[in-house]
Write an enzyme that holds these catalytic residues in place. Structure first.
Site, short mmCIF file in Angstrom:
data_model
loop_
_atom_site.label_atom_id
_atom_site.label_comp_id
_atom_site.label_asym_id
_atom_site.label_seq_id
_atom_site.Cartn_x
_atom_site.Cartn_y
_atom_site.Cartn_z
N ASP A 81 6.83 0.82 -7.58
CA ASP A 81 7.00 -0.05 -6.41
C ASP A 81 5.97 -1.19 -6.43
OD1 ASP A 81 8.17 -0.69 -3.94
OD2 ASP A 81 6.74 0.53 -2.80
N GLY A 208 9.68 -2.29 4.03
CA GLY A 208 9.01 -2.28 5.33
C GLY A 208 9.77 -1.53 6.41
P1 13P Z 1 6.59 0.59 5.25
O1 13P Z 1 5.21 1.05 4.96
O2 13P Z 1 6.67 -0.38 6.37
O3 13P Z 1 7.53 1.74 5.40
O4 13P Z 1 7.09 -0.22 3.94
C1 13P Z 1 7.42 0.51 2.79
C2 13P Z 1 7.75 -0.37 1.61
O5 13P Z 1 8.31 -1.43 1.72
C3 13P Z 1 7.42 0.15 0.27
O6 13P Z 1 7.71 -0.76 -0.73
ZN ZN Z 2 7.62 -2.81 -0.03
NA NA Z 3 7.29 -1.45 8.40
#
Ligand code: 13P
Ligand code: ZN
Ligand code: NA
Length: 283
Positions: A81, A208
């Protein structure tokens, strides 16, 4: 075995659901996600940021993933990621990672394309799926900090050009979500999402997703989101329960015991998110 996320996301697109991508950090969090996915018969993506790879070690992580996949009846994708370092990506691919996000979203458009394309060219040889981001999400994700003033929503007019010229398998969109928690309810640009979906021919990814209301996530999935990234909420579920346990049991010192409730609490949340994505019974 570990799979790429290409087929998982294509199936999700056809089926009108999303595959959840859960950020993991260690053996315990991998176990939680894999158990929940198996119990609900859901395909699942386990995501590791560079911070996680640095913390756990790339060799440890990949082998935990291999063990997870072996002990699982559902497809497991191990996803790098928000990776920015091309060499680190290539190393992990050689070790067995099958899905990556090359995040070059901080670069100017043409440089973003060039960097992403170079990763795609390498990844194709190993049958690895590649995700990239156009636009820029606000918020904090490990070492990645993007200020409000730097944030940029995905331009629907550029999206298809970006997808075609890079050859990516999925596109991360910036439509108003942020990494981490929100100060007030997020303002999601559904119209923008609809436009992007009409223009591009690959599955779309929502970053997110922690702290985004369920109805909003559902609407995004209806409008074409096929992968939903969740990190912060899981960390909170685990650590809140851990703190509670240690407060109530100050003499506790056995990690096999004091992490039990924390794992259970995180698992409950993982299951809720799988049901939200409607990926249950799709494995
Ligand atoms: P959050 O921490 O807001 O869940 O975002 C996760 C994310 O986008 C991981 O790449
Ligand atoms: Zn992310
Ligand atoms: Na978020």
């Amino acid at each position: 075995f570990i799979v790429s996320s290409k087929n998982l996301l294509e199936d999700a697109r056809k089926g009108g659901y999303a595959v959840p991508a859960f950020n993991i950090h260690n053996l315990e969090t991998v176990q939680v996600v894999v158990e929940a996915a198996n119990e609900l018969n859901s395909p699942v993506i386990l995501a590791a940021t560079p911070g996680t790879v640095g913390y756990a070690g790339e060799d440890y992580l990949i082998n935990i993933m291999k063990a997870a996949a072996k002990n699982s009846n559902v497809p497991i994708a191990y996803h790098l990621d928000h990776h920015e370092d091309v060499e680190a990506i290539e190393r992990s691919i050689k070790l067995g990672a099958k899905a990556v996000m090359i995040d070059a979203s901080a670069l100017p458009y043409e440089e973003n394309i060039a960097k992403v394309k170079s990763v795609v060219d390498f990844a194709k040889k190993y049958d690895v799926s590649v995700e990239a981001e156009l636009g820029k999400l606000v918020g904090v994700e490990d070492d990645l900090v993007v200020d409000e003033s730097e944030s940029q929503l995905t331009d629907p007019e550029l999206a298809n050009d970006f997808v075609e010229r890079t050859g990516i398998d999925s596109l991360a969109v910036a439509i108003g979500t942020a990494h981490g928690l929100y100060k007030s309810e997020p303002n999601i640009d559904f119209e923008r999402l609809e436009k992007i979906e009409k223009k591009v021919d690959v599955p779309l990814v929502l970053h997110g997703a922690s702290d985004v209301p369920d109805e909003t996530v559902k609407r995004c999935i209806e409008l074409g989101i096929c992968k939903v990234n969740i990190a912060t909420e899981l960390k909170i579920a685990f650590s809140d329960q851990l703190k509670k346990y240690l407060k109530e049991n100050p003499e506790a010192n056995d990690p096999r015991k004091y992490m039990k409730d924390a794992k259970a609490s995180m698992k409950e949340l993982v299951k809720k998110k799988i049901l939200l994505c409607n990926s249950n019974d799709k494995a």
